[in-house]
Write a protein that holds these residues in place. Structure first.
Motif, PDB file in Angstrom:
ATOM      1  N   PHE A 187     -11.035  -3.511 -13.334  1.00  0.00           N
ATOM      2  CA  PHE A 187      -9.803  -4.163 -13.799  1.00  0.00           C
ATOM      3  C   PHE A 187     -10.029  -5.648 -14.076  1.00  0.00           C
ATOM      4  O   PHE A 187     -10.591  -6.380 -13.251  1.00  0.00           O
ATOM      5  CB  PHE A 187      -8.687  -4.019 -12.761  1.00  0.00           C
ATOM      6  N   LEU A 189      -7.689  -8.922 -15.650  1.00  0.00           N
ATOM      7  CA  LEU A 189      -6.267  -9.219 -15.907  1.00  0.00           C
ATOM      8  C   LEU A 189      -6.075  -9.712 -17.340  1.00  0.00           C
ATOM      9  O   LEU A 189      -6.104 -10.907 -17.615  1.00  0.00           O
ATOM     10  CB  LEU A 189      -5.750 -10.243 -14.898  1.00  0.00           C
ATOM     11  N   LYS A 212       0.433  -5.535  -8.841  1.00  0.00           N
ATOM     12  CA  LYS A 212      -0.925  -6.020  -9.103  1.00  0.00           C
ATOM     13  C   LYS A 212      -1.831  -5.697  -7.921  1.00  0.00           C
ATOM     14  O   LYS A 212      -2.933  -5.167  -8.073  1.00  0.00           O
ATOM     15  CB  LYS A 212      -0.831  -7.547  -9.262  1.00  0.00           C
ATOM     16  N   LEU A 216      -5.046  -2.932  -7.700  1.00  0.00           N
ATOM     17  CA  LEU A 216      -6.397  -3.289  -7.267  1.00  0.00           C
ATOM     18  C   LEU A 216      -6.811  -2.488  -6.043  1.00  0.00           C
ATOM     19  O   LEU A 216      -7.932  -1.969  -5.981  1.00  0.00           O
ATOM     20  CB  LEU A 216      -6.466  -4.789  -6.953  1.00  0.00           C
ATOM     21  N   GLN A 220     -10.276  -1.033  -6.756  1.00  0.00           N
ATOM     22  CA  GLN A 220     -11.269  -2.118  -6.836  1.00  0.00           C
ATOM     23  C   GLN A 220     -11.442  -2.760  -5.459  1.00  0.00           C
ATOM     24  O   GLN A 220     -10.637  -3.614  -5.066  1.00  0.00           O
ATOM     25  CB  GLN A 220     -10.790  -3.131  -7.883  1.00  0.00           C
ATOM     26  N   PHE A 225      -9.617  -9.256  -9.503  1.00  0.00           N
ATOM     27  CA  PHE A 225      -9.925  -8.881 -10.869  1.00  0.00           C
ATOM     28  C   PHE A 225     -11.292  -9.439 -11.262  1.00  0.00           C
ATOM     29  O   PHE A 225     -11.677 -10.520 -10.811  1.00  0.00           O
ATOM     30  CB  PHE A 225      -8.867  -9.444 -11.830  1.00  0.00           C
TER      31      PHE A 225
END
Ligand code: NAD
Length: 260
Positions: A187, A189, A212, A216, A220, A225
């Protein structure tokens, strides 16, 4: 390092493509920008990059879903900037829906822009690279080129396809000075991901900040990000002489996504 080289970066009016264009320009390459957006803003961007990096910067509004426009963009870049040395196939779109209800026209659009454009651009740019025995083709795939997520049928299929095509082109150019590799961002942004965050906030009735962080934490592990600058730096490395024997690979920049 890339002084005097000509680089096309598709989808470079925004996000990752712009990060890559900035990194290549910073390394001395003349740039052909591409992508959609407000004409005046794009002109400001074009002129700004040219003066910031002291390189030539042109712009093509070619639609990556149109093979003839892709070919014309490569020809115009060669005419205005010199034969194309570096092709970064980056333009891409996303659409999310369950496969049962995925609109066929969205499937076609995602496949055309995210996958077929890579084929058409490569076919158009490769002859001049072969003729000069030097070239770099860098395809911006995704972690979704290697693993899947729900509701991303077209995107995941296209990105897996990009990695397959990357390997074929790498093999077909293996004995030449042309290399072809892919970068697989997790990811980042950009507007493409912001759309998904906004949709998630709406769906779950939560704040954009919470959406957000949920996005993530699902995928992730770093909880951060990746950035267009980081991806630009990887692209410059793949274009360097140090990377001359890196062929047909997929480089993740994904905060640990694929390590799970
Ligand atoms: P973005 O929406 O910020 O930028 C997309 C760019 O492509 C824009 O310049 C847009 O104008 C251009 N574009 C869209 N359709 C086009 C068309 N038909 N013809 C020409 N240009 C077109 O998106 P981004 O996040 O920077 O995505 C860039 C690439 O990175 C895409 O291939 C995307 O799949 C990939 N990627 C993004 C992420 C992420 O998290 N943002 C992760 C993995 C891979």
């Amino acid at each position: 390092m890339l002084n005097g080289k000509t680089a096309i970066v598709t989808g470079s009016t925004s996000g990752i493509g712009l990060g890559i264009a900035r990194a290549l320009g910073g390394a001395g390459a003349n740039l052909m920008l591409n992508g959609f957006g407000d004409a005046a803003q794009i002109e400001t961007l074009r002129a700004g990059l040219a003066s910031e990096f002291g390189v030539k910067v042109a712009y093509s509004g070619a639609d990556m879903s149109k093979p003839d426009q892709i070919r014309a963009m490569v020809e115009i870049a060669a005419k205005e900037l010199g034969p194309v040395d570096i092709l970064v196939n980056n333009a891409g779109i996303q659409f999310t829906a369950p496969v049962d209800t995925f609109p066929p026209e969205r499937w076609d659009a995602v496949l055309a822009i995210n996958l077929s454009s890579v084929f058409h651009g490569t076919q158009a740019a490769l002859p001049a690279m072969r003729a000069r025995n030097w070239g770099r083709i860098v395809n911006v795939a995704s972690t979704h080129g290697l693993v899947a997520s729900v509701e991303k049928a077209a995107y995941v299929a296209a990105k897996h396809g990009v990695l397959g095509l990357t390997k074929v082109v790498a093999l077909e150019t293996a004995t030449t000075g042309v290399t072809c590799n892919a970068i697989c961002p997790g990811f980042v942004l950009t507007p493409l991901v912001q759309q998904q965050i906004d949709a998630r906030a709406k769906r779950d009735g939560i704040s954009v900040e919470q959406a957000k962080s949920d996005l993530l934490s699902e995928k992730q592990p770093s909880g951060e990000f990746a950035t267009p600058e980081q991806i630009g730096a990887v692209c410059v490395f793949l274009c360097s002489e140090s990377a001359a024997q890196i062929r047909g690979i997929a480089v993740p920049v994904d905060g640990g996504w694929l390590a799970q």
